[in-house]
Design an enzyme around this catalytic site. Structure first.
Site, PDB file in Angstrom:
ATOM      1  N   TYR A 159     -46.809 -35.879   0.668  1.00 57.56           N
ATOM      2  CA  TYR A 159     -48.240 -35.854   0.986  1.00 57.56           C
ATOM      3  C   TYR A 159     -48.575 -36.922   2.007  1.00 57.56           C
ATOM      4  O   TYR A 159     -47.795 -37.838   2.265  1.00 57.56           O
ATOM      5  CB  TYR A 159     -49.085 -36.028  -0.277  1.00 57.56           C
ATOM      6  CG  TYR A 159     -49.139 -37.440  -0.818  1.00 57.56           C
ATOM      7  CD1 TYR A 159     -50.257 -38.240  -0.597  1.00 57.56           C
ATOM      8  CD2 TYR A 159     -48.079 -37.984  -1.542  1.00 57.56           C
ATOM      9  CE1 TYR A 159     -50.319 -39.532  -1.091  1.00 57.56           C
ATOM     10  CE2 TYR A 159     -48.135 -39.269  -2.042  1.00 57.56           C
ATOM     11  CZ  TYR A 159     -49.257 -40.042  -1.813  1.00 57.56           C
ATOM     12  OH  TYR A 159     -49.309 -41.332  -2.302  1.00 57.56           O
ATOM     13  N   ARG A 168     -37.784 -21.353 -11.777  1.00 58.99           N
ATOM     14  CA  ARG A 168     -37.435 -22.741 -12.075  1.00 58.99           C
ATOM     15  C   ARG A 168     -35.925 -22.952 -12.132  1.00 58.99           C
ATOM     16  O   ARG A 168     -35.219 -22.320 -12.918  1.00 58.99           O
ATOM     17  CB  ARG A 168     -38.070 -23.173 -13.400  1.00 58.99           C
ATOM     18  CG  ARG A 168     -37.911 -24.673 -13.673  1.00 58.99           C
ATOM     19  CD  ARG A 168     -38.576 -25.078 -14.972  1.00 58.99           C
ATOM     20  NE  ARG A 168     -38.498 -26.526 -15.157  1.00 58.99           N
ATOM     21  CZ  ARG A 168     -37.436 -27.173 -15.636  1.00 58.99           C
ATOM     22  NH1 ARG A 168     -36.348 -26.483 -15.989  1.00 58.99           N
ATOM     23  NH2 ARG A 168     -37.435 -28.484 -15.771  1.00 58.99           N
ATOM     24  N   LEU A 219     -43.131 -48.093   0.796  1.00 56.57           N
ATOM     25  CA  LEU A 219     -43.599 -47.073   1.727  1.00 56.57           C
ATOM     26  C   LEU A 219     -43.835 -47.717   3.092  1.00 56.57           C
ATOM     27  O   LEU A 219     -44.377 -48.819   3.190  1.00 56.57           O
ATOM     28  CB  LEU A 219     -44.902 -46.451   1.225  1.00 56.57           C
ATOM     29  CG  LEU A 219     -45.473 -45.340   2.101  1.00 56.57           C
ATOM     30  CD1 LEU A 219     -44.584 -44.113   2.065  1.00 56.57           C
ATOM     31  CD2 LEU A 219     -46.893 -44.994   1.673  1.00 56.57           C
ATOM     32  N   LYS A 273     -42.787 -40.368   1.117  1.00 51.69           N
ATOM     33  CA  LYS A 273     -44.110 -40.287   0.493  1.00 51.69           C
ATOM     34  C   LYS A 273     -44.206 -39.019  -0.354  1.00 51.69           C
ATOM     35  O   LYS A 273     -44.857 -38.036   0.016  1.00 51.69           O
ATOM     36  CB  LYS A 273     -45.216 -40.342   1.546  1.00 51.69           C
ATOM     37  CG  LYS A 273     -46.590 -40.690   0.989  1.00 51.69           C
ATOM     38  CD  LYS A 273     -47.570 -40.934   2.109  1.00 51.69           C
ATOM     39  CE  LYS A 273     -48.980 -41.199   1.584  1.00 51.69           C
ATOM     40  NZ  LYS A 273     -49.099 -42.495   0.887  1.00 51.69           N
ATOM     41  N   ARG A 329     -44.826 -39.689  10.033  1.00 53.27           N
ATOM     42  CA  ARG A 329     -44.282 -40.015   8.709  1.00 53.27           C
ATOM     43  C   ARG A 329     -44.125 -38.758   7.857  1.00 53.27           C
ATOM     44  O   ARG A 329     -43.167 -38.634   7.097  1.00 53.27           O
ATOM     45  CB  ARG A 329     -45.167 -41.035   7.995  1.00 53.27           C
ATOM     46  CG  ARG A 329     -44.560 -41.503   6.665  1.00 53.27           C
ATOM     47  CD  ARG A 329     -45.353 -42.627   6.049  1.00 53.27           C
ATOM     48  NE  ARG A 329     -46.719 -42.234   5.716  1.00 53.27           N
ATOM     49  CZ  ARG A 329     -47.633 -43.063   5.208  1.00 53.27           C
ATOM     50  NH1 ARG A 329     -47.325 -44.341   5.008  1.00 53.27           N
ATOM     51  NH2 ARG A 329     -48.855 -42.638   4.933  1.00 53.27           N
TER      52      ARG A 329
END
Length: 281
Positions: A33, A100, A201, A144, A52
């Protein structure tokens, strides 16, 4: 009036926004994100955020779902449709939906979601009070990702003590805050913040603020520091996309800068807002 959000190519009212229950962002936190600030209806530090984003996706073996220009237009369209002057835009890209399985699909169609959050960003800052906690996050904090349970729990631990946030500590040194990069200002006036690595980060606001500091002759040192060193510092502050430069006025019960915002943090915040307004897209 509900917000208009973006989901997989469509602009829809937030009540109608849905993604698959098989989406890997939901099942595995297999997603990244970005959060960008909006000032005067324009996007702040967009080139850094999109760069980024591309890096984070690449580290997870995902491609960019848009060109930089097309993604900027989505941001601008959301600002227009929601008549937003100041606030933030949240962007999330997941690997997509698949049955899954820990082994991820190679060619799933990515899920892309963006939404706005209108809120004031430029008002006066009273400063925040933080506690220190062990850093329990995964080792690739330079990516991130949406794996935010550990920092969320740390934030709630701080709230339970009547404080605002937590600074996370590993091997005796501060890594960063729950959602921000951490800094101190020494008694000699030097700005100290942890060096870039997989431990923190690579903040876009961090890069912009350090550049502004260097351009104005402020001495910057990128290295780890301890809570004890921070408690003895002249100032402390954090940076993030929607808090800009925010003073830290207490660390583990010890007042910093007399328990009020310090001049370095206040000046850097002014400079960042001024520069951000001029360069916003």
């Amino acid at each position: 009036m509900s917000r208009i959000v973006y989901v997989n190519g469509a602009y829809v009212p937030e009540e109608e926004a849905t993604v698959s229950v098989f989406d890997r962002g939901f099942l595995f936190a297999d997603a990244v994100y970005e959060v960008t600030a909006v000032l005067d209806g324009k996007i702040v530090d967009y080139p850094g955020h999109v760069a980024r984003l591309e890096r984070s996706l690449g580290e997870l073996q995902m491609g960019m779902p848009f060109s930089s220009d097309d993604l900027l237009e989505v941001h601008r369209e959301l600002v227009r449709r929601n008549s937003m002057d100041e606030g933030a835009i949240y962007l999330q890209v997941t690997r997509g939906a698949a049955d899954r399985d820990f082994a991820f699909p190679k060619h799933a169609e990515q899920t892309v979601v963006l939404f706005t959050q209108a809120k004031p960003l430029t008002g006066a800052k009273k400063g925040i009070r933080v506690i220190s906690l062990p850093d329990m996050r995964w080792g690739r904090r330079d990516i991130k990702t949406v794996q935010l349970l550990a920092p969320s729990m740390a934030k709630m631990a701080a709230k339970a003590e009547g404080k605002d946030d937590a600074w996370l500590v590993q091997n005796g040194f501060v890594t960063e805050g729950t959602s921000n990069n951490a800094y101190i200002v020494t008694r000699e006036g030097k700005i100290v913040t942890r060096n870039l690595s997989s431990s923190i980060l690579h903040g876009i606001t961090r890069a912009a603020v350090l550049k502004l500091a260097a351009e104005r002759g402020m001495e910057v040192e990128e290295r780890p520091f301890t809570i004890e060193e921070a408690q003895q510092a002249a100032e402390a502050f954090v940076t993030a996309a929607t808090t800009f430069v925010c003073p830290v006025i207490e660390i583990d019960g010890v007042a910093i800068s007399g328990g009020k915002p310090g001049p370095v943090a206040e000046r850097l915040n002014e400079l960042y807002i001024e520069t951000g307004r001029k360069s916003a897209l």
